[in-house]
Design an enzyme around this catalytic site. Sequence first.
Site, PDB file in Angstrom:
ATOM      1  N   CYS A   4       0.864  -1.179   0.000  1.00  0.00           N
ATOM      2  CA  CYS A   4       0.000   0.000   0.000  1.00  0.00           C
ATOM      3  C   CYS A   4       0.904   1.233   0.000  1.00  0.00           C
ATOM      4  O   CYS A   4       1.934   1.247   0.666  1.00  0.00           O
ATOM      5  CB  CYS A   4      -0.881  -0.008   1.247  1.00  0.00           C
ATOM      6  N   GLU A  53       1.981  -4.511  -5.385  1.00  0.00           N
ATOM      7  CA  GLU A  53       0.853  -5.437  -5.327  1.00  0.00           C
ATOM      8  C   GLU A  53      -0.225  -4.948  -6.291  1.00  0.00           C
ATOM      9  O   GLU A  53      -0.493  -3.755  -6.389  1.00  0.00           O
ATOM     10  CB  GLU A  53       0.327  -5.479  -3.894  1.00  0.00           C
TER      11      GLU A  53
END
Length: 197
Positions: free
Chosen positions: A51, A85
Amino acid sequence: AVVSTQSTGTLYYDTDPFLFYVMTEFDQHGLHMVGYFSKEKESSEDYNVACILTLPCHQKKGYGRLLIEFSYLLSQVEGKLGSPEKPLSDLGLLSYRSYWSNAVLEGLIQFMDEPAPEKPPSLTIMELCDRLCMKKEDVISTLQHLSLIHYYKGQYVICLNNEILEQHRKSMSRKKVRIDGKFLRWQPKDWSKRGKW
């Protein structure tokens, strides 16, 4: 960590499996957080970012790009090819595409500036990935996005023209702050040997 949302209620996330890298500004009042990224301690996919966030009041200052650049520096020290990600948000894709475009062009220019043992100089996609510490799919998608990769006489070739090089130089001249890896004092840990966090 507890996250509360209107639509779903309260969600609980375990933060133990993550490392957090926080970027701050310093002024006469002290340190102020401008953004951060998190990274899994053990990522089976070698993700270098789980993140990433730049606080809204600090956006458009280049901090997001610095956080991305720093995540790839950590991948380099770890000896891994990194990638964020996925899937990326729309804003995340724009930010990464910008970083990847600059990194790929910079890597190609540095390669072309080196003395070439062969004419014409030859660089494979995997060699470019190793130079940039980027996953192959990110390098290939960036080359395609920049329209630099073409099929010619039975093989793929990378074609750079002066217009692309000039655009890159102008873009890089606006980048005032960069990460200088020689000042990094960090050792990667093997979290698999530590058992539970």
